[in-house]
Design an enzyme around this catalytic site. Structure first.
Site, PDB file in Angstrom:
ATOM      1  N   SER A  57       0.797  -1.235   0.000  1.00 31.75           N
ATOM      2  CA  SER A  57       0.000   0.000   0.000  1.00 31.75           C
ATOM      3  C   SER A  57       0.824   1.276   0.000  1.00 31.75           C
ATOM      4  O   SER A  57       0.379   2.300   0.498  1.00 31.75           O
ATOM      5  CB  SER A  57      -0.941   0.012   1.213  1.00 31.75           C
ATOM      6  OG  SER A  57      -0.184   0.012   2.424  1.00 31.75           O
ATOM      7  N   SER A 109       2.535  -7.163   2.627  1.00 33.88           N
ATOM      8  CA  SER A 109       2.196  -6.040   3.504  1.00 33.88           C
ATOM      9  C   SER A 109       0.673  -5.878   3.608  1.00 33.88           C
ATOM     10  O   SER A 109      -0.011  -6.779   4.086  1.00 33.88           O
ATOM     11  CB  SER A 109       2.896  -4.771   2.988  1.00 33.88           C
ATOM     12  OG  SER A 109       2.899  -3.754   3.936  1.00 33.88           O
ATOM     13  N   PHE A 110       0.131  -4.766   3.161  1.00 32.32           N
ATOM     14  CA  PHE A 110      -1.330  -4.594   3.059  1.00 32.32           C
ATOM     15  C   PHE A 110      -1.952  -5.784   2.329  1.00 32.32           C
ATOM     16  O   PHE A 110      -3.007  -6.302   2.723  1.00 32.32           O
ATOM     17  CB  PHE A 110      -1.616  -3.273   2.334  1.00 32.32           C
ATOM     18  CG  PHE A 110      -2.855  -3.266   1.487  1.00 32.32           C
ATOM     19  CD1 PHE A 110      -4.099  -3.005   2.033  1.00 32.32           C
ATOM     20  CD2 PHE A 110      -2.768  -3.482   0.107  1.00 32.32           C
ATOM     21  CE1 PHE A 110      -5.246  -2.995   1.241  1.00 32.32           C
ATOM     22  CE2 PHE A 110      -3.903  -3.468  -0.695  1.00 32.32           C
ATOM     23  CZ  PHE A 110      -5.150  -3.230  -0.121  1.00 32.32           C
ATOM     24  N   ASP A 126      13.048  -5.022   8.875  1.00 30.08           N
ATOM     25  CA  ASP A 126      11.882  -4.289   8.380  1.00 30.08           C
ATOM     26  C   ASP A 126      11.503  -3.169   9.343  1.00 30.08           C
ATOM     27  O   ASP A 126      11.222  -3.423  10.516  1.00 30.08           O
ATOM     28  CB  ASP A 126      10.717  -5.277   8.222  1.00 30.08           C
ATOM     29  CG  ASP A 126       9.553  -4.725   7.420  1.00 30.08           C
ATOM     30  OD1 ASP A 126       9.368  -3.499   7.401  1.00 30.08           O
ATOM     31  OD2 ASP A 126       8.821  -5.538   6.837  1.00 30.08           O
ATOM     32  N   HIS A 183      11.749  -4.076   4.174  1.00 32.98           N
ATOM     33  CA  HIS A 183      10.364  -4.405   3.823  1.00 32.98           C
ATOM     34  C   HIS A 183      10.235  -4.878   2.380  1.00 32.98           C
ATOM     35  O   HIS A 183       9.164  -5.288   1.965  1.00 32.98           O
ATOM     36  CB  HIS A 183       9.483  -3.176   4.064  1.00 32.98           C
ATOM     37  CG  HIS A 183       8.012  -3.468   4.041  1.00 32.98           C
ATOM     38  ND1 HIS A 183       7.440  -4.451   4.817  1.00 32.98           N
ATOM     39  CD2 HIS A 183       6.992  -2.900   3.339  1.00 32.98           C
ATOM     40  CE1 HIS A 183       6.127  -4.473   4.598  1.00 32.98           C
ATOM     41  NE2 HIS A 183       5.842  -3.554   3.697  1.00 32.98           N
TER      42      HIS A 183
END
Length: 282
Positions: free
Chosen positions: A34, A103-104, A224, A252
């Site tokens: 995101s 992630s998202f 991260d 990340h």
């Protein structure tokens, strides 16, 4: 000259959806993160060709991101994103797929698997949101991005352990992506402050996560600064058929910082399954 970020177009869950579709084999749905100016291609460009050697790789831009439609009055909720993802599988005639979420996209992948367990064969979570954690300085900065090259460079410094991956040219390219018509307006509408509530809104109930019977590969960068390693540790504790792989010297951007290793790891994990692998009942 057309942008490589623009692939095919289809209506998925009522959303005009830009997506990439390459390779042959068992379907693999890849859901991006995101960050501002993100697209499926920007997220997965280094690993899609390798994964497409054994799978049919499908990578959409989720509503509010990339080059998919941004309908007026669109509510950016997990319900909407799950409906779009399932709608894409329906529109392509795909009954079941492997699922990779970054992630998202990890939170979305978990929510989709909980709600539609038979549509998912195997699950891969990379630096995933989806459980409760105190929001990090990095994630707060990413979701709070306001457009400038300096701001893009600043938030990109949170993403990569290897700072040589983050240069002025990349910052300029991602800044330009973030200010295309409608992009920032949608992004700003998604995660207004205070932003801890959006971490919490993306979290699935732990009992539902623990009930997942799917074989799951969990991947995280040890360094991260956006999503804490504790998030993936929690997923590994909750999902009984899971394995956790932590990359050292990695932030990340696992799929970028360790792209070849990431692709091999995911390929090997998915190759363990046969197309007719039955979903465990318990």
């Amino acid at each position: 000259m057309s942008s490589p970020e623009i692939g095919r177009s289809i209506v998925a869950g009522g959303i005009g959806t830009n997506y990439h579709d390459l390779g042959e084999g068992f379907p693999l749905l890849m859901i991006h993160g995101s960050g501002p100016g993100v697209s499926a291609w920007a997220n997965w460009r280094l690993v899609m060709p390798e994964l497409a050697r054994q799978a049919r790789v499908i990578a959409p831009d989720m509503v509010g991101f990339g080059f998919s439609e941004r309908p007026a009055g669109q509510q950016y909720t997990m319900d909407a994103w799950v409906d779009q993802a399932v709608g894409l599988l329906d529109a392509l005639g795909i009954e079941q797929a492997d699922l990779v979420g970054n992630s998202f996209g990890g939170a979305l992948a978990v929510a989709l698997t909980i709600r539609h367990p038979q549509r998912v064969r195997r699950l891969v979570l990379m630096g995933a949101v989806g459980v409760h954690f105190p929001i990090t300085e990095g994630l707060d900065a990413v979701w709070g991005y306001t457009p400038s090259i300096a701001n893009m460079r600043r938030i990109m410094d949170y993403f990569a352990w290897d700072r040589s991956l983050v240069n002025d040219e990349l910052a300029r390219l991602r800044y330009e992506a973030s200010v295309q018509p409608g992009f920032q307006e949608a992004f700003a509408a998604m995660f207004p402050a205070p932003r801890q509530r959006w971490v919490d809104a993306m979290a699935s109930p732990e009992a539902a996560i623990a009930a997942l019977p799917h074989e799951t590969l969990i991947i995280h960068g040890r360094d991260d600064q956006v999503i804490p390693l504790s998030s993936s540790l929690r997923f590994s504790q909750l999902i009984s058929r899971s394995q956790l792989h932590v990359f050292g010297r990695c932030g990340h951007w696992t799929q970028i910082e360790h792209s070849a290793r990431f692709a091999r790891l995911v390929s090997d994990f998915l190759a363990e399954a046969q197309a007719d692998e039955p979903l465990p009942l318990s």
